[in-house]
Design an enzyme around this catalytic site. Structure first.
Site, PDB file in Angstrom:
ATOM      1  N   CYS A  60      -4.059  -0.851  -1.973  1.00  0.00           N
ATOM      2  CA  CYS A  60      -4.219   0.587  -2.211  1.00  0.00           C
ATOM      3  C   CYS A  60      -5.254   0.817  -3.312  1.00  0.00           C
ATOM      4  O   CYS A  60      -5.081   0.323  -4.437  1.00  0.00           O
ATOM      5  CB  CYS A  60      -2.864   1.158  -2.620  1.00  0.00           C
ATOM      6  N   ASP A  92       0.865  -1.180   0.000  1.00  0.00           N
ATOM      7  CA  ASP A  92       0.000   0.000   0.000  1.00  0.00           C
ATOM      8  C   ASP A  92       0.900   1.228   0.000  1.00  0.00           C
ATOM      9  O   ASP A  92       2.099   1.127   0.297  1.00  0.00           O
ATOM     10  CB  ASP A  92      -0.890  -0.013   1.258  1.00  0.00           C
ATOM     11  N   SER A  93       0.312   2.379  -0.278  1.00  0.00           N
ATOM     12  CA  SER A  93       1.080   3.615  -0.215  1.00  0.00           C
ATOM     13  C   SER A  93       1.477   3.943   1.222  1.00  0.00           C
ATOM     14  O   SER A  93       2.322   4.805   1.453  1.00  0.00           O
ATOM     15  CB  SER A  93       0.255   4.770  -0.798  1.00  0.00           C
ATOM     16  N   GLU A 135      -5.272   9.708   9.413  1.00  0.00           N
ATOM     17  CA  GLU A 135      -3.911   9.533   9.946  1.00  0.00           C
ATOM     18  C   GLU A 135      -3.677  10.358  11.212  1.00  0.00           C
ATOM     19  O   GLU A 135      -2.725  10.113  11.944  1.00  0.00           O
ATOM     20  CB  GLU A 135      -2.881   9.862   8.865  1.00  0.00           C
ATOM     21  N   HIS A 138      -8.265   4.165   3.691  1.00  0.00           N
ATOM     22  CA  HIS A 138      -8.522   4.911   4.922  1.00  0.00           C
ATOM     23  C   HIS A 138     -10.012   5.056   5.265  1.00  0.00           C
ATOM     24  O   HIS A 138     -10.344   5.391   6.391  1.00  0.00           O
ATOM     25  CB  HIS A 138      -7.916   6.312   4.809  1.00  0.00           C
ATOM     26  N   CYS A 195     -10.973   3.362  -0.814  1.00  0.00           N
ATOM     27  CA  CYS A 195      -9.667   3.825  -0.352  1.00  0.00           C
ATOM     28  C   CYS A 195      -9.401   3.174   1.000  1.00  0.00           C
ATOM     29  O   CYS A 195     -10.330   2.998   1.804  1.00  0.00           O
ATOM     30  CB  CYS A 195      -9.705   5.354  -0.218  1.00  0.00           C
TER      31      CYS A 195
HETATM   32  N1  DGL Z   1      -3.776   4.046   0.045  1.00  0.00           N
HETATM   33  C1  DGL Z   1      -4.444   5.092  -0.699  1.00  0.00           C
HETATM   34  C2  DGL Z   1      -5.692   4.536  -1.352  1.00  0.00           C
HETATM   35  O1  DGL Z   1      -6.242   3.558  -0.899  1.00  0.00           O
HETATM   36  C3  DGL Z   1      -4.817   6.268   0.186  1.00  0.00           C
HETATM   37  C4  DGL Z   1      -3.659   7.114   0.591  1.00  0.00           C
HETATM   38  C5  DGL Z   1      -2.943   7.740  -0.595  1.00  0.00           C
HETATM   39  O2  DGL Z   1      -3.450   8.689  -1.200  1.00  0.00           O
HETATM   40  O3  DGL Z   1      -1.879   7.241  -0.912  1.00  0.00           O
HETATM   41  O4  DGL Z   1      -6.132   5.059  -2.330  1.00  0.00           O
END
Ligand code: DGL
Length: 273
Positions: A73, A10-11, A151, A187, A185
Protein backbone atom coordinates in the site's frame (compact mmCIF):
# COMPACT_ATOMS: atom_id res chain seq x y z
CA UNK A 1 17.22 -20.94 3.44
CA UNK A 2 13.86 -20.04 5.02
CA UNK A 3 10.62 -21.84 4.18
CA UNK A 4 8.29 -19.41 5.92
CA UNK A 5 5.86 -17.42 3.75
CA UNK A 6 6.19 -13.88 2.40
CA UNK A 7 3.54 -11.66 4.04
CA UNK A 8 1.95 -8.92 1.94
CA UNK A 9 -0.79 -6.53 2.98
CA UNK A 10 -2.73 -3.63 1.56
CA UNK A 11 -5.77 -1.53 2.37
CA UNK A 12 -7.67 -3.66 -0.17
CA UNK A 13 -7.12 -5.67 -3.32
CA UNK A 14 -4.72 -3.32 -5.13
CA UNK A 15 -1.73 -5.02 -3.50
CA UNK A 16 -2.47 -8.10 -5.62
CA UNK A 17 -0.34 -6.48 -8.35
CA UNK A 18 2.58 -7.02 -5.93
CA UNK A 19 1.50 -10.64 -5.23
CA UNK A 20 1.37 -11.31 -8.95
CA UNK A 21 4.92 -10.02 -9.35
CA UNK A 22 6.19 -12.04 -6.36
CA UNK A 23 4.57 -15.17 -7.88
CA UNK A 24 6.34 -14.44 -11.16
CA UNK A 25 9.77 -13.67 -9.69
CA UNK A 26 9.73 -16.19 -6.83
CA UNK A 27 7.33 -19.00 -7.87
CA UNK A 28 8.40 -21.34 -5.06
CA UNK A 29 7.56 -18.93 -2.24
CA UNK A 30 4.35 -19.26 -0.24
CA UNK A 31 2.49 -15.96 0.09
CA UNK A 32 0.08 -14.81 2.80
CA UNK A 33 -1.93 -11.75 1.78
CA UNK A 34 -4.24 -9.57 3.81
CA UNK A 35 -6.49 -6.94 2.20
CA UNK A 36 -8.38 -4.66 4.56
CA UNK A 37 -11.38 -4.45 2.23
CA UNK A 38 -13.73 -3.47 5.06
CA UNK A 39 -11.80 -0.26 5.78
CA UNK A 40 -10.51 0.85 2.38
CA UNK A 41 -9.74 3.64 1.51
CA UNK A 42 -6.82 4.55 3.75
CA UNK A 43 -5.55 7.33 1.50
CA UNK A 44 -8.15 9.88 2.54
CA UNK A 45 -7.69 9.25 6.31
CA UNK A 46 -5.52 10.94 8.92
CA UNK A 47 -1.97 9.91 9.71
CA UNK A 48 -2.88 8.51 13.14
CA UNK A 49 -5.74 6.39 11.76
CA UNK A 50 -3.52 5.00 9.00
CA UNK A 51 -0.79 4.21 11.55
CA UNK A 52 -3.16 2.32 13.79
CA UNK A 53 -4.73 0.36 10.88
CA UNK A 54 -1.25 -0.50 9.59
CA UNK A 55 -0.17 -1.83 12.99
CA UNK A 56 -3.27 -4.05 13.17
CA UNK A 57 -2.66 -5.31 9.62
CA UNK A 58 0.99 -6.11 10.34
CA UNK A 59 0.17 -7.84 13.62
CA UNK A 60 -2.36 -9.98 11.76
CA UNK A 61 0.14 -10.87 9.03
CA UNK A 62 2.90 -11.72 11.50
CA UNK A 63 0.67 -14.28 13.22
CA UNK A 64 0.98 -16.38 10.02
CA UNK A 65 4.65 -17.24 10.46
CA UNK A 66 6.06 -14.99 7.75
CA UNK A 67 9.72 -14.12 7.14
CA UNK A 68 9.16 -10.73 5.52
CA UNK A 69 6.36 -8.20 5.58
CA UNK A 70 5.71 -6.16 2.44
CA UNK A 71 3.37 -3.21 2.61
CA UNK A 72 2.06 -3.05 -0.96
CA UNK A 73 0.00 0.00 0.00
CA UNK A 74 1.47 3.33 -1.08
CA UNK A 75 -0.36 5.14 1.69
CA UNK A 76 0.84 2.89 4.52
CA UNK A 77 4.37 2.80 3.09
CA UNK A 78 4.50 6.61 3.06
CA UNK A 79 3.38 6.86 6.66
CA UNK A 80 5.74 4.10 7.90
CA UNK A 81 8.81 5.88 6.50
CA UNK A 82 12.15 4.21 5.80
CA UNK A 83 11.88 1.46 8.43
CA UNK A 84 13.60 -1.84 7.62
CA UNK A 85 11.88 -4.04 10.19
CA UNK A 86 8.67 -4.39 12.17
CA UNK A 87 9.41 -5.62 15.67
CA UNK A 88 12.48 -7.48 14.43
CA UNK A 89 10.80 -8.94 11.33
CA UNK A 90 12.23 -7.71 7.97
CA UNK A 91 9.88 -5.15 6.40
CA UNK A 92 9.70 -3.17 3.20
CA UNK A 93 7.17 -0.73 1.84
CA UNK A 94 6.93 0.46 -1.75
CA UNK A 95 8.49 3.91 -1.34
CA UNK A 96 12.21 3.08 -1.24
CA UNK A 97 12.05 0.48 -4.05
CA UNK A 98 10.13 2.91 -6.28
CA UNK A 99 12.44 5.83 -5.42
CA UNK A 100 15.50 3.74 -6.32
CA UNK A 101 13.95 2.67 -9.63
CA UNK A 102 12.97 6.27 -10.47
CA UNK A 103 16.47 7.58 -9.71
CA UNK A 104 17.96 4.88 -11.94
CA UNK A 105 15.51 5.68 -14.76
CA UNK A 106 15.52 9.49 -14.88
CA UNK A 107 17.69 11.25 -17.43
CA UNK A 108 16.85 14.88 -16.60
CA UNK A 109 16.47 14.48 -12.79
CA UNK A 110 12.82 15.59 -12.90
CA UNK A 111 10.60 13.01 -11.23
CA UNK A 112 6.84 13.09 -10.79
CA UNK A 113 4.96 11.22 -8.07
CA UNK A 114 1.24 10.49 -7.97
CA UNK A 115 -0.48 8.92 -4.98
CA UNK A 116 -3.35 9.23 -2.56
CA UNK A 117 -3.82 12.52 -0.64
CA UNK A 118 -2.13 11.02 2.48
CA UNK A 119 0.83 9.82 0.42
CA UNK A 120 1.40 13.16 -1.25
CA UNK A 121 0.91 15.05 2.03
CA UNK A 122 3.54 12.89 3.74
CA UNK A 123 6.33 13.93 1.34
CA UNK A 124 7.78 10.41 1.78
CA UNK A 125 8.67 9.85 -1.88
CA UNK A 126 10.46 13.21 -2.05
CA UNK A 127 12.51 12.34 1.04
CA UNK A 128 13.44 8.91 -0.32
CA UNK A 129 14.41 10.31 -3.74
CA UNK A 130 16.53 13.12 -2.27
CA UNK A 131 18.37 10.63 -0.07
CA UNK A 132 19.56 8.98 -3.29
CA UNK A 133 19.84 12.00 -5.55
CA UNK A 134 20.10 15.38 -3.83
CA UNK A 135 19.65 17.47 -6.95
CA UNK A 136 16.43 15.77 -8.11
CA UNK A 137 13.40 17.97 -8.77
CA UNK A 138 10.26 16.26 -7.48
CA UNK A 139 6.68 17.13 -8.35
CA UNK A 140 3.72 15.42 -6.68
CA UNK A 141 -0.01 15.33 -7.19
CA UNK A 142 -2.80 13.29 -5.61
CA UNK A 143 -5.36 11.52 -7.79
CA UNK A 144 -8.13 10.55 -5.35
CA UNK A 145 -10.74 9.56 -7.95
CA UNK A 146 -8.47 6.97 -9.56
CA UNK A 147 -9.14 4.54 -6.67
CA UNK A 148 -12.95 4.31 -7.01
CA UNK A 149 -12.64 4.43 -10.80
CA UNK A 150 -10.27 1.42 -10.80
CA UNK A 151 -12.51 -0.53 -8.44
CA UNK A 152 -15.42 0.03 -10.79
CA UNK A 153 -13.45 -1.10 -13.81
CA UNK A 154 -13.23 2.40 -15.35
CA UNK A 155 -9.63 2.32 -16.59
CA UNK A 156 -9.71 2.13 -20.40
CA UNK A 157 -7.61 4.85 -22.08
CA UNK A 158 -10.54 5.34 -24.50
CA UNK A 159 -13.02 6.09 -21.72
CA UNK A 160 -13.94 9.77 -21.70
CA UNK A 161 -13.89 9.96 -17.88
CA UNK A 162 -10.42 8.36 -17.76
CA UNK A 163 -9.13 10.78 -20.39
CA UNK A 164 -10.55 13.78 -18.53
CA UNK A 165 -9.26 12.75 -15.07
CA UNK A 166 -5.84 11.75 -16.38
CA UNK A 167 -5.41 15.13 -18.04
CA UNK A 168 -6.66 16.98 -14.97
CA UNK A 169 -4.37 15.16 -12.54
CA UNK A 170 -1.27 15.01 -14.71
CA UNK A 171 -1.31 18.41 -16.41
CA UNK A 172 0.84 20.07 -13.71
CA UNK A 173 3.43 17.28 -13.92
CA UNK A 174 3.56 17.35 -17.71
CA UNK A 175 4.12 21.10 -17.59
CA UNK A 176 7.12 20.50 -15.31
CA UNK A 177 8.67 18.24 -17.92
CA UNK A 178 9.13 15.17 -15.72
CA UNK A 179 10.73 12.27 -17.58
CA UNK A 180 9.91 9.66 -14.92
CA UNK A 181 6.63 9.18 -13.08
CA UNK A 182 6.11 7.05 -9.98
CA UNK A 183 2.68 5.40 -9.81
CA UNK A 184 2.75 5.60 -6.02
CA UNK A 185 -0.55 3.85 -5.34
CA UNK A 186 -1.63 0.25 -5.82
CA UNK A 187 -4.46 1.21 -8.17
CA UNK A 188 -2.61 3.43 -10.61
CA UNK A 189 -0.90 0.73 -12.75
CA UNK A 190 -4.40 0.03 -14.11
CA UNK A 191 -4.25 3.50 -15.71
CA UNK A 192 -0.77 2.97 -17.18
CA UNK A 193 -2.00 3.04 -20.79
CA UNK A 194 -4.01 6.23 -20.30
CA UNK A 195 -1.18 7.88 -18.37
CA UNK A 196 1.40 6.90 -20.97
CA UNK A 197 -0.80 8.19 -23.76
CA UNK A 198 -1.18 11.55 -22.01
CA UNK A 199 2.40 11.97 -20.75
CA UNK A 200 4.08 10.61 -23.90
CA UNK A 201 5.94 7.38 -24.54
CA UNK A 202 9.28 8.88 -23.49
CA UNK A 203 8.12 9.27 -19.85
CA UNK A 204 9.10 6.19 -17.83
CA UNK A 205 6.36 4.87 -15.53
CA UNK A 206 7.45 3.22 -12.29
CA UNK A 207 4.97 0.80 -10.74
CA UNK A 208 5.59 0.88 -6.99
CA UNK A 209 4.13 -2.57 -6.18
CA UNK A 210 6.17 -4.31 -8.88
CA UNK A 211 9.34 -2.52 -7.69
CA UNK A 212 8.65 -3.67 -4.12
CA UNK A 213 8.45 -7.26 -5.38
CA UNK A 214 11.85 -6.95 -7.11
CA UNK A 215 13.29 -5.34 -3.99
CA UNK A 216 11.95 -8.22 -1.85
CA UNK A 217 13.55 -10.71 -4.22
CA UNK A 218 16.98 -9.10 -3.84
CA UNK A 219 16.52 -8.69 -0.07
CA UNK A 220 15.65 -12.38 0.44
CA UNK A 221 18.51 -13.43 -1.83
CA UNK A 222 21.01 -11.23 0.01
CA UNK A 223 19.84 -12.45 3.41
CA UNK A 224 19.89 -16.10 2.29
CA UNK A 225 16.19 -16.35 3.11
CA UNK A 226 14.77 -17.79 -0.12
CA UNK A 227 12.67 -20.92 0.27
CA UNK A 228 14.08 -24.37 -0.31
CA UNK A 229 10.69 -25.60 -1.66
CA UNK A 230 11.06 -27.17 -5.07
CA UNK A 231 7.37 -27.25 -5.97
CA UNK A 232 5.35 -24.09 -6.63
CA UNK A 233 4.34 -22.08 -3.58
CA UNK A 234 0.72 -21.43 -2.53
CA UNK A 235 -1.11 -18.15 -2.04
CA UNK A 236 -3.41 -17.74 0.97
CA UNK A 237 -5.62 -14.67 1.00
CA UNK A 238 -7.49 -13.03 3.87
CA UNK A 239 -9.89 -10.11 3.66
CA UNK A 240 -11.76 -8.14 6.30
CA UNK A 241 -14.90 -8.00 4.11
CA UNK A 242 -16.68 -10.63 1.99
CA UNK A 243 -14.40 -13.32 0.52
CA UNK A 244 -16.69 -13.62 -2.52
CA UNK A 245 -16.39 -9.92 -3.28
CA UNK A 246 -12.64 -10.12 -2.79
CA UNK A 247 -12.40 -12.93 -5.35
CA UNK A 248 -14.61 -11.13 -7.83
CA UNK A 249 -12.87 -7.75 -7.63
CA UNK A 250 -9.42 -9.30 -7.43
CA UNK A 251 -9.54 -10.25 -11.10
CA UNK A 252 -9.09 -6.60 -12.05
CA UNK A 253 -5.76 -6.41 -10.25
CA UNK A 254 -4.54 -9.98 -10.58
CA UNK A 255 -5.16 -10.16 -14.30
CA UNK A 256 -7.31 -13.30 -13.99
CA UNK A 257 -8.64 -15.73 -11.39
CA UNK A 258 -6.68 -15.58 -8.15
CA UNK A 259 -4.89 -18.81 -7.40
CA UNK A 260 -5.42 -19.49 -3.72
CA UNK A 261 -7.99 -19.75 -0.95
CA UNK A 262 -9.72 -16.61 0.35
CA UNK A 263 -11.06 -16.35 3.93
CA UNK A 264 -12.94 -13.52 5.51
CA UNK A 265 -11.73 -12.49 8.97
CA UNK A 266 -13.73 -10.56 11.53
CA UNK A 267 -12.79 -7.13 12.87
CA UNK A 268 -12.32 -8.74 16.30
CA UNK A 269 -9.71 -11.09 14.87
CA UNK A 270 -7.99 -8.17 13.21
CA UNK A 271 -8.04 -5.72 16.07
CA UNK A 272 -7.60 -7.91 19.13
CA UNK A 273 -5.56 -10.71 17.63
N1 DGL B 1 -3.81 0.96 -1.35
C1 DGL B 1 -3.87 2.41 -1.35
C2 DGL B 1 -2.54 2.97 -1.79
O1 DGL B 1 -1.78 2.32 -2.47
C3 DGL B 1 -4.97 2.92 -2.27
C4 DGL B 1 -6.35 2.73 -1.74
C5 DGL B 1 -6.58 3.46 -0.43
O2 DGL B 1 -6.72 4.68 -0.41
O3 DGL B 1 -6.59 2.77 0.58
O4 DGL B 1 -2.23 4.07 -1.45
Amino acid sequence: MDNRAVGIFDSGIGGLTCVREINRLLPHENVVYFGDTARIPYGTRSRSTIESYARQDMNFIRRHDVKLIISACGTVSSIMGARKDYDGLPYTGVVIPAAQAACAATRNGRIGVIGTPATIRSGAYGKAIRAIRQDAAIMGNSCPLFVPMAENGITSPDDVVVKEMTARYLKPLKKENVDTLILGCTHYPLFADAISEYMGADVTLISSGAEAAKYAQSLLTRMDMLTGNEENGANTFYSSDSADMFEENARLFFGGEINGSVSEISMDELIEG
